[in-house]
Design a protein around this motif. Structure first.
Motif, short mmCIF file in Angstrom:
data_model
loop_
_atom_site.label_atom_id
_atom_site.label_comp_id
_atom_site.label_asym_id
_atom_site.label_seq_id
_atom_site.Cartn_x
_atom_site.Cartn_y
_atom_site.Cartn_z
N GLY A 636 0.69 -1.04 0.02
CA GLY A 636 0.12 0.13 -0.01
C GLY A 636 0.85 1.29 -0.08
O GLY A 636 0.35 2.35 0.03
N VAL A 639 -0.42 3.70 -3.05
CA VAL A 639 -1.39 4.15 -2.91
C VAL A 639 -1.51 5.40 -1.66
O VAL A 639 -1.95 6.29 -1.97
CB VAL A 639 -2.38 3.02 -2.38
N CYS A 643 -2.46 9.10 -2.29
CA CYS A 643 -3.48 9.67 -1.70
C CYS A 643 -3.05 10.83 -0.72
O CYS A 643 -3.63 11.81 -0.55
CB CYS A 643 -4.09 8.81 -0.60
N TYR A 650 -6.92 3.52 -5.28
CA TYR A 650 -6.94 2.51 -4.36
C TYR A 650 -5.88 1.18 -5.25
O TYR A 650 -5.83 1.55 -6.32
CB TYR A 650 -8.43 2.00 -4.08
N ASP A 668 -6.36 1.51 1.65
CA ASP A 668 -7.52 0.93 0.76
C ASP A 668 -6.90 -0.06 -0.51
O ASP A 668 -6.73 0.50 -1.60
CB ASP A 668 -8.37 1.98 -0.03
N ILE A 669 -6.62 -1.02 0.02
CA ILE A 669 -5.99 -2.35 -1.08
C ILE A 669 -6.86 -3.39 -0.88
O ILE A 669 -7.47 -3.85 0.25
CB ILE A 669 -4.55 -2.85 -0.55
N ARG A 670 -7.36 -3.83 -1.99
CA ARG A 670 -8.31 -4.98 -1.84
C ARG A 670 -7.72 -6.19 -2.47
O ARG A 670 -6.97 -5.95 -3.42
CB ARG A 670 -9.77 -4.46 -2.76
N LYS B 204 -17.45 2.44 5.03
CA LYS B 204 -16.06 2.02 4.86
C LYS B 204 -15.58 0.96 5.75
O LYS B 204 -14.63 0.90 5.85
CB LYS B 204 -15.22 3.33 5.14
N ARG B 234 -15.82 -5.14 0.22
CA ARG B 234 -15.24 -4.92 1.45
C ARG B 234 -15.29 -6.14 2.50
O ARG B 234 -15.08 -6.17 3.60
CB ARG B 234 -16.28 -3.98 2.13
#
Lengths: 803, 359
Positions: A636, A639, A643, A650, A668-670, B204, B234
């Motif tokens: 991250g 990112v 940001c 993300y 925000d790492i998915r 969130k 999420r």
């Protein structure tokens, strides 16, 4: 107030009054000399009381009256007459009939006292009730002068019925009690909302999934011995109805509206629990309300016929201290608010405890004898009450008194529990007098049995209650939430495999497979009959032939599939072997052993680290304002820098270890596969897509896919920034690990140019990242096409170019 | 003469509570100078175990780990070998019957074997009173309760330990964690549904699910559910993770939520408590026993209630601090130094006895 006196014979008899007390008496009444004094002192003792009544002697027999019961008074008007009123009571009207005033008292929340002393003697019944026939909620009751509530169809259809069951049958019978119970429930019209059968591992056989159109749900309560209270709580948490009926499986219902009759009482918000009349199969009473004497709960009228209980009001709806949990209707919200049934009482007294807690919560408990059910009580279990159960009950409710149980009936120190109950119909003490009784509800907050007995646990218990009550309130006030919740449950119910498959049932029983087919129907011997027979025979032969062919085909297919699987397994084994040799090789170069688990679980072989901060700041320079996607996101850092610089980025990262680190830093790492993540995006465009980290170990084919997808997701001025680690300058271990993966900066440049980008390269200094490749999307410029193809889709053309 | 003990377990798997328990038990017994071996059905590349086929059963005490039907238990029953039964509860088969009939059959077998093992049992040792009740009902008289052996290796952690006065959680965020095999009895779907409700007020927030899927069927259904609810982005299906990552997750999360309907003990709950993570749990099986007085126990886990509980804990710093402190305190009860002693106490007289008395 100093004295009470007769002021004038009124329209309805003699009225006694002193300033603010009025009593209506018929003209045949003998007043006890102490009456005025006792009545006045009672009113003085209870300044908040609005009215009172006492025991009467009619024709030499004492009427030992129960404490004030609004439900009884409404079902049997006049039962508490004569009454003394405080004339300051807002409902009082000297010109009204005493029965009307009595009815008004019952409909208000007024406190009414009962003095268990004979104060008047009558030659005839004080007042024959004349029920108000205009009230549409009521219909005529079992006796003249009585009435009962009409059944509530709405209440019946919004009830969840909870039946804990072990699936047993009564001795000498084949059908389980549960099945019989469900069959009788199926007669209910309208149907209840749902029937939840709570089962445990001890359940014998399969629970019935379907009985007529009854909506049955099976709920598993977990392991352990049968525990009525927790089984009910388990069903309660799963229930969805506004009302909940606790029901034993050894009960057989009668008729189609008994549940509605019980539910009608819950229209009154002060009523919290409703019981029914339960009869044995010989039609004698098993349960018609519970009384508590000296802190021992009993079933009054036990073994009597219901009609015999009429002098005691046993055949009309009335208030009681408790009702049996074998058939108990309550509001779901009330049950939740008092914490459901207490696990401290696994089998006995749980119902009485629940009713007492509901009363503490401010709710009345009533019994409706018009709801008649058969209870094969002894069939379900031996009724033995353990000493510890008594101890627990006394420990919690030792001081409790039952106001509806007249002290004249008390039999102190009664040794026998069940057989004693018949005594409740015996003649009572004719002249005794006892202290004043009220049926006042104690408006304490509900006390919930605590599972947390640690001294500091009290606060948590409160929070747990608050949460459940908050949720209930939210459901009540937010219809959207209720809709969402039921929708969620429906969605999941749709997903769950509908029919539970028992592994023993996969192979069908031979009997159930049709083995013979009559190909020679009795059609006679006429030409037309013979013709039809021939056609049928031919059809059957053809069908069989065809079936055999199909089976052979199927078997060949299965065989082929098995071979494929075998080959696959072989391949996997080879792969594993290869992996092991590589690990061995690696161990040799590192000169240290590698933990097998670590390899398996942390993707050691595929974890390039994030670029250095210098490189990251260079990358950030090239990021355009607007949405940005980082592939792969690594831990991250990229990112985060974007940001921090005011960008909106993300990342997507296939390695879960990295994602966890990123989450830890709130980046925000998915967690997803890079290409399938991009493929799933349809409604979004990006200004910049940064390619870093894991791209350096992607095989060539994946990189092409990646570029195609990235191109699709970029808007007209989009840009791709690639941080490239040149595979040519890897150290020996890396080249061993990532052999054949990743491409050089020059190849990136070539690919991106082919895809229609304007590409330049920047040198950077990092231990691994050697160059940045920056590609600007030329929306007006078509991809360079050395071999021009007819395809119009640029990505297809691009892929064609690459091949 | 030295006493010898053989520990029987059907398979040793990384991250499995019973496997870890067995290995720790071996350490403890070896520490007491007892010759201890682990017997498994399949060695799976491990060199420190004996395979059942090579086992001669000539030891003094056999301790059998029982939590599912296995060939090992069959072997014991066939050869009528007296055992110490270390029982970790068997998940009711009904949870699996619609998802994985094969597992359900295995679990049913486990039950059947349990009743056949009963007459061979010299003593039973089990993790919770909940389990103990079950054994007593089966007619085993000598039942000792000793929690599953477990240790949290925090030496792996380079981060600072969780502070009680940790910063407040963003009003629209929060990380919810559950650790446990993705299996129907653990009821991940209830968590996802609650998360669906919670996301409406906390867009969130994140749900992190750690654990191996026991079946693709169930885990794919969960993913499908998450997609249907629009929260797939999420929900992190992290699968099996290394110990270090697991610890990181405990550190990172804001609340641990268990909707599980069946736990024989609930090691992850204790791990969460030890890491100072507030615990919310549905009251089922042995859960309330483990969370006793240190976490929020709910009797109702419908989505709104569960979401309300999560929201309450995320919103209220005071509760979180309180639960954090209580959890750390309570987890000490399950520290290996305590549970190891309990285990030893439960076994000691058997091991002190001369071999002939035991066999």
């Amino acid at each position: 107030m100093t004295a009470l006196k007769v002021i004038s014979p009124g329209a309805h008899g003699i009225a006694l009054a002193e300033d603010d007390i009025a009593v209506f008496l018929a003209d045949d009444v003998q007043l006890d000399p102490r009456a005025c004094e006792i009545i006045l002192s009672a009113f003085n003792q209870y300044p908040e009381a609005e009215a009172l009544y006492w025991d009467v002697m009619v024709d030499g027999h004492r009427w030992a009256r129960p404490a004030w019961s609004p439900t009884r008074v409404l079902s049997e008007p006049g039962v508490t007459l004569p009454l003394a009123f405080r004339s300051s009571w807002t409902g009082f009207d000297i010109s009204a009939a005493p029965q009307e005033l009595e009815g008004r008292l019952a409909s208000s929340n007024a406190l009414v006292l009962h003095i268990p002393t004979v104060l008047t003697r009558h030659s005839r019944t004080p007042a024959e009730g004349v029920p108000d026939s205009d009230d549409l909620r009521y219909e005529p009751g079992p006796r003249p002068g009585t009435r009962r509530l009409r059944p509530s169809a709405r209440g019946q259809s919004s009830t969840s019925i909870i039946i804990p069951s072990a699936g047993r049958a009564r001795p000498g019978e084949d059908t389980s009690m549960l099945s019989r119970c469900l069959e009788t429930l199926a007669q209910l019209e309208p149907r209840p909302k749902e029937v939840i059968v709570v089962v445990g591992d001890e359940f014998e056989g399969e629970p019935p999934q379907r009985v007529d159109k009854l909506p049955i749900r099976i709920k598993h309560r977990g392991t352990g011995s049968f525990h009525f209270s927790s089984a009910i709580n388990c069903g309660l948490s799963a229930s969805r109805g506004e009302f909940v009926l606790l029901l034993n499986d050894d009960i057989e219902a009668e008729g189609s509206d008994w549940l509605g009759r019980m539910a009608a009482h819950l229209d009154d918000p002060t009523v919290g629990a409703v019981g029914a009349a339960l009869l044995y199969s010989d039609r004698t009473v098993q349960h018609a309300g519970v009384v508590i004497e000296g802190a021992h709960p009993y079933h009054p009228f036990w073994n009597y016929s219901l009609a015999d209980t009429a002098p005691f009001g046993g055949d009309v709806a009335r208030d009681v201290i408790a009702v049996t949990g074998a058939c108990l209707l309550a509001r779901r919200s009330d049950l939740l608010a008092v914490g459901g049934m207490s696990p401290e009482f696994p089998v006995s007294f749980g119902d009485v405890d629940l009713c007492l807690r509901l009363r503490q919560f401010g709710r009345r408990v009533v019994v409706e004898p018009a709801a008649l059910l058969l209870h094969h009580e002894s069939a379900s279990r031996e009724r033995v009450i353990e000493p510890w159960e008594w101890d627990r009950f006394h420990g919690r409710w030792g001081g409790i008194e039952d106001p509806w149980y007249h002290p004249a009936y008390w039999r102190p120190n009664n040794p026998d529990y069940m057989n004693h109950n018949a005594d409740h119909l015996a003649p009572v003490d004719a002249e005794g007098s006892w202290p004043i009784r009220t049926a006042e509800l104690r408006p304490n907050p509900p006390s919930v049995p605590s599972k947390m007995n640690s001294p500091s646990g009290g606060d948590l218990t409160r929070i747990q209650q608050e949460i459940q009550v908050e949720a209930e309130i939210r459901r009540r006030h937010d219809s959207e939430i209720v809709r969402l919740e039921s929708e969620l449950i429906t969605i999941w119910d749709e997903i769950v495999p509908s029919k539970a498959v028992n592994s023993d049932d996969i192979i069908p029983h031979a009997e159930s497979v049709p083995l013979s087919f009559d190909a020679n129907p009795p059609l006679g011997n006429q030409p037309i009959g013979r013709y039809i027979k021939r056609v049928i025979r031919k059809t059957v032969r053809w069908t069989l032939h065809h079936l055999v062919a199909q089976m052979n085909h199927l078997s060949r297919t299965l065989d082929r599939r098995l071979n494929e699987i075998e080959a696959h397994a072989h391949h996997q084994n080879k792969l594993l072997e290869y992996q092991n040799t590589r690990i061995a090789h690696l161990e040799q170069s590192l000169q240290m052993p590698i933990d097998n688990h670590y390899l398996v679980t942390s993707d050691f072989l595929a974890l390039p680290s994030d670029p250095s901060s210098d490189v990251i700041s260079r990358i950030v320079e090239y990021v355009q304002p607007g949405p940005c996607l980082v592939l792969s996101g690594g831990c991250g850092n990229i990112v985060k820098s974007i940001c921090d610089n005011g960008g909106a980025a993300y990342g997507v990262e296939p390695d879960k270890g990295s994602v966890i680190i990123a989450m830890q830093n709130d980046i925000d790492i998915r967690l997803d596969d890079m290409i399938s993540h991009m493929a799933s995006i349809h409604d979004k465009e990006f200004d910049t897509i940064v390619l870093a980290n894991a791209i350096e170990i992607l095989p060539f084919g994946c990189i092409v896919d990646l570029i195609v997808e990235a191109r699709r997701l970029l808007n007209g001025n989009g840009r791709i920034v690639v941080a490239v680690a040149d595979p040519a300058i890897r150290n020996p271990i890396e080249s061993e690990l990532h052999n054949g993966l990743g491409i050089s900066p020059a190849t990136w440049q070539y690919l991106l140019q082919q895809a229609g980008f304007d590409v330049r390269r920047e040198e950077v200094s990092d231990s691994r990242i050697t160059q940045l490749v920056i590609a600007d999307f030329l929306s007006d410029k078509e991809p360079t096409t050395p071999t021009s193809t007819s395809s119009t889709d640029p990505s297809e053309r691009f892929q064609t170019n690459l091949q | 003469m030295t006493v010898t003990v053989d520990l029987l377990i059907s398979e040793l798997a990384f991250g499995d509570a019973v496997s870890n328990h067995t290995l720790l038990l071996r350490e403890i017994l070896r520490g007491k100078g007892i010759r201890t071996n682990v017997i498994v059905e399949n060695a799976q590349n491990r060199s420190d175990v004996i395979v059942l086929d090579d086992w001669s059963a000539d030891c003094d005490v056999v301790i059998l780990q029982h939590h599912i039907g296995s060939d090992l238990s069959d072997y014991i029953i066939q050869h009528q070998i007296p055992i110490v039964l270390n029982y970790h509860n068997i998940t009711p088969a009904s949870f699996f019957s619609s998802w994985q009939p094969d597992v359900a059959a295995h679990l049913r077998l486990g039950y059947q074997q349990l009743s056949e093992l009963t007459p061979l049992t010299l003593r039973a040792i089990t993790d919770s009173h909940f389990n103990a009740r079950e054994l007593t009902e089966l007619g085993i008289e000598d039942v000792a309760v000793s929690p599953v052996l477990w240790t949290l290796d925090d030496s792996l952690l380079d981060e600072v330990p969780r502070e009680a006065e940790q910063s407040a959680i963003a009003e629209d965020g929060g990380t919810i964690l559950f650790v446990g095999r993705i299996a129907p009895n653990k009821c991940h779907h209830d968590l996802i549904m609650a998360f669906g409700v919670l996301s409406r007020t906390r867009p969130k927030s994140r749900l992190v699910l750690i654990g191996d899927p026991s079946s693709d069927h169930y885990s794919n259904s969960l993913k499908y559910l998450a997609r249907r609810l629009g929260v797939y982005d999420r929900v992190f299906f992290a699968g099996k993770v290394s110990t270090q990552d697991l610890l990181r997750c405990y550190q990172m999360a804001d609340v641990f939520v268990s909707a599980s309907e069946h736990e024989g003990f609930g090691v992850p709950i204790v791990e969460a408590m030890a890491s100072g993570l507030p615990v919310i749990a549905y009251n089922a099986a042995a859960v309330a026993e483990t969370v006793d007085g240190v976490g929020i126990v709910l009797d109702d886990k419908r989505p709104v209630t569960l979401a309300q509980a999560i929201d309450r804990v995320l919103r209220d710093d005071r509760i979180r601090q309180d639960l954090c402190a209580r959890g750390k305190e309570a987890a000490k009860r399950y520290d290996i130094s305590v549970t190891g002693r309990q285990m030893w106490d439960a076994l000691r007289d058997l091991l002190d006895a001369s071999p002939s008395e035991v066999r």
